[in-house]
Write a protein that holds these residues in place. Structure first.
Motif, mmCIF file in Angstrom:
data_model
loop_
_atom_site.group_PDB
_atom_site.id
_atom_site.type_symbol
_atom_site.label_atom_id
_atom_site.label_comp_id
_atom_site.label_asym_id
_atom_site.label_seq_id
_atom_site.Cartn_x
_atom_site.Cartn_y
_atom_site.Cartn_z
ATOM 1 N N SER A 45 64.797 22.780 31.666
ATOM 2 C CA SER A 45 66.007 22.401 30.924
ATOM 3 C C SER A 45 65.909 22.819 29.460
ATOM 4 C CB SER A 45 66.287 20.902 31.048
ATOM 5 O OG SER A 45 65.350 20.150 30.322
ATOM 6 N N ILE A 46 64.708 22.709 28.875
ATOM 7 C CA ILE A 46 64.516 23.123 27.478
ATOM 8 C C ILE A 46 64.808 24.620 27.335
ATOM 9 C CG2 ILE A 46 62.763 23.471 25.677
ATOM 10 C CD1 ILE A 46 63.548 20.589 25.844
ATOM 11 N N VAL A 47 64.243 25.416 28.232
ATOM 12 C CA VAL A 47 64.413 26.873 28.155
ATOM 13 C C VAL A 47 65.864 27.257 28.433
ATOM 14 C CG1 VAL A 47 63.729 29.068 29.200
ATOM 15 C CG2 VAL A 47 61.988 27.384 28.600
ATOM 16 N N ASN A 56 68.547 25.461 27.872
ATOM 17 C CA ASN A 56 69.322 25.102 26.682
ATOM 18 C C ASN A 56 69.083 26.094 25.546
ATOM 19 O OD1 ASN A 56 70.492 22.859 27.886
ATOM 20 N ND2 ASN A 56 68.933 21.454 27.133
ATOM 21 N N TYR A 57 67.841 26.545 25.412
ATOM 22 C CA TYR A 57 67.534 27.533 24.376
ATOM 23 C C TYR A 57 68.313 28.830 24.620
ATOM 24 C CZ TYR A 57 65.180 31.143 21.733
ATOM 25 O OH TYR A 57 64.935 32.216 20.907
ATOM 26 N N PHE A 58 68.334 29.300 25.856
ATOM 27 C CA PHE A 58 69.073 30.532 26.162
ATOM 28 C C PHE A 58 70.538 30.397 25.750
ATOM 29 C CE2 PHE A 58 66.170 31.894 29.957
ATOM 30 C CZ PHE A 58 65.221 32.368 29.080
ATOM 31 N N GLU A 59 71.144 29.280 26.113
ATOM 32 C CA GLU A 59 72.555 29.060 25.787
ATOM 33 C C GLU A 59 72.751 29.015 24.275
ATOM 34 O OE1 GLU A 59 75.751 25.496 26.469
ATOM 35 O OE2 GLU A 59 74.385 25.949 28.134
ATOM 36 N N GLN A 60 71.866 28.303 23.604
ATOM 37 C CA GLN A 60 71.931 28.171 22.151
ATOM 38 C C GLN A 60 71.752 29.532 21.462
ATOM 39 O OE1 GLN A 60 68.529 26.194 20.051
ATOM 40 N NE2 GLN A 60 69.953 24.458 20.117
ATOM 41 N N ALA A 61 70.779 30.306 21.918
ATOM 42 C CA ALA A 61 70.507 31.607 21.317
ATOM 43 C C ALA A 61 71.704 32.541 21.479
ATOM 44 C CB ALA A 61 69.259 32.231 21.932
ATOM 45 N N ALA A 98 59.934 26.375 18.207
ATOM 46 C CA ALA A 98 59.630 25.229 19.073
ATOM 47 C C ALA A 98 59.173 25.666 20.461
ATOM 48 C CB ALA A 98 60.846 24.319 19.175
ATOM 49 N N LEU A 99 59.635 26.838 20.912
ATOM 50 C CA LEU A 99 59.229 27.369 22.216
ATOM 51 C C LEU A 99 58.039 28.322 22.112
ATOM 52 C CD1 LEU A 99 62.525 28.161 24.158
ATOM 53 C CD2 LEU A 99 60.824 26.420 24.664
ATOM 54 N N GLY A 100 57.688 28.690 20.897
ATOM 55 C CA GLY A 100 56.578 29.635 20.719
ATOM 56 C C GLY A 100 57.002 31.086 20.842
ATOM 57 N N LEU A 101 58.289 31.371 20.655
ATOM 58 C CA LEU A 101 58.791 32.756 20.741
ATOM 59 C C LEU A 101 58.626 33.406 19.366
ATOM 60 C CD1 LEU A 101 61.961 32.149 22.935
ATOM 61 C CD2 LEU A 101 59.604 32.616 23.643
ATOM 62 N N PHE A 113 59.729 31.174 35.322
ATOM 63 C CA PHE A 113 60.403 30.031 35.958
ATOM 64 C C PHE A 113 61.090 30.434 37.266
ATOM 65 C CE2 PHE A 113 60.068 28.373 31.619
ATOM 66 C CZ PHE A 113 59.581 27.113 31.881
ATOM 67 N N LYS A 114 60.734 31.609 37.784
ATOM 68 C CA LYS A 114 61.268 32.102 39.068
ATOM 69 C C LYS A 114 62.798 32.032 39.104
ATOM 70 C CE LYS A 114 57.056 30.799 41.519
ATOM 71 N NZ LYS A 114 56.233 30.500 40.374
ATOM 72 N N ASN A 115 63.401 32.476 37.987
ATOM 73 C CA ASN A 115 64.857 32.564 37.832
ATOM 74 C C ASN A 115 65.565 31.229 37.924
ATOM 75 O OD1 ASN A 115 65.075 35.370 37.293
ATOM 76 N ND2 ASN A 115 64.720 35.764 39.469
ATOM 77 N N ALA A 116 64.866 30.133 37.648
ATOM 78 C CA ALA A 116 65.497 28.813 37.619
ATOM 79 C C ALA A 116 66.193 28.550 36.299
ATOM 80 C CB ALA A 116 64.453 27.728 37.891
ATOM 81 N N VAL A 117 65.976 29.430 35.318
ATOM 82 C CA VAL A 117 66.632 29.280 34.005
ATOM 83 C C VAL A 117 67.609 30.401 33.779
ATOM 84 C CG1 VAL A 117 64.811 27.951 32.929
ATOM 85 C CG2 VAL A 117 64.731 30.435 32.798
#
Length: 137
Positions: free
Chosen positions: A32-34, A36-41, A73-76, A133-137
């Protein structure tokens, strides 16, 4: 994790997020964190494009700062670094943030270059995370 983490991800930071998952198989929290990050980015990139077109340095600096924090926060690390450059150029500073660059056109040009870089770095990070994440994000 299979193989080493790519150089654009700080595995120490990212693994701290993974440790927060209650079930390492489900990975509900980190997924869920990742996500949300994708959407935010992607929303932030759209806003950056609009601000770049409008030549709004202050907005670009603010958006760079915002996405820098989320990426850190994600280490990117590469995305974080390019966003920091956008933040500094938007504040009419050099990429270190210490030297004034009063030339708005030059700052906008540098933001454009950093924006191109950050979108590519984001794509690489996104591809890695989607695979992880095996395409779960």
């Amino acid at each position: 994790m299979e193989g080493p983490a790519p150089e654009y991800i700080d595995w120490n930071i990212f693994s701290q997020i993974l440790e927060m998952d209650e079930d390492p198989e489900e990975r509900e929290f980190s997924t869920s964190i990742v996500s949300n990050y994708f959407e935010q980015a992607e929303n932030t990139f759209d806003q950056m494009q609009t601000a770049l077109t409008a030549r709004n340095l202050e907005e670009l600096s603010s958006l760079g700062h915002f996405l820098k924090g989320s990426s850190a926060a994600l280490g990117l690390t590469k995305v974080q670094s390019s966003c920091e450059k956008i933040q500094h150029f938007g504040a009419k500073k050099d990429e270190t943030g210490f030297i004034d660059v009063p030339d708005e056109d030059l700052c906008l040009e540098r933001i454009g270059e950093a924006f191109t870089d950050v979108k590519e770095e984001y794509k690489e990070s996104q591809q890695f995370l989607r695979t992880y994440f095996k395409n779960a994000v």
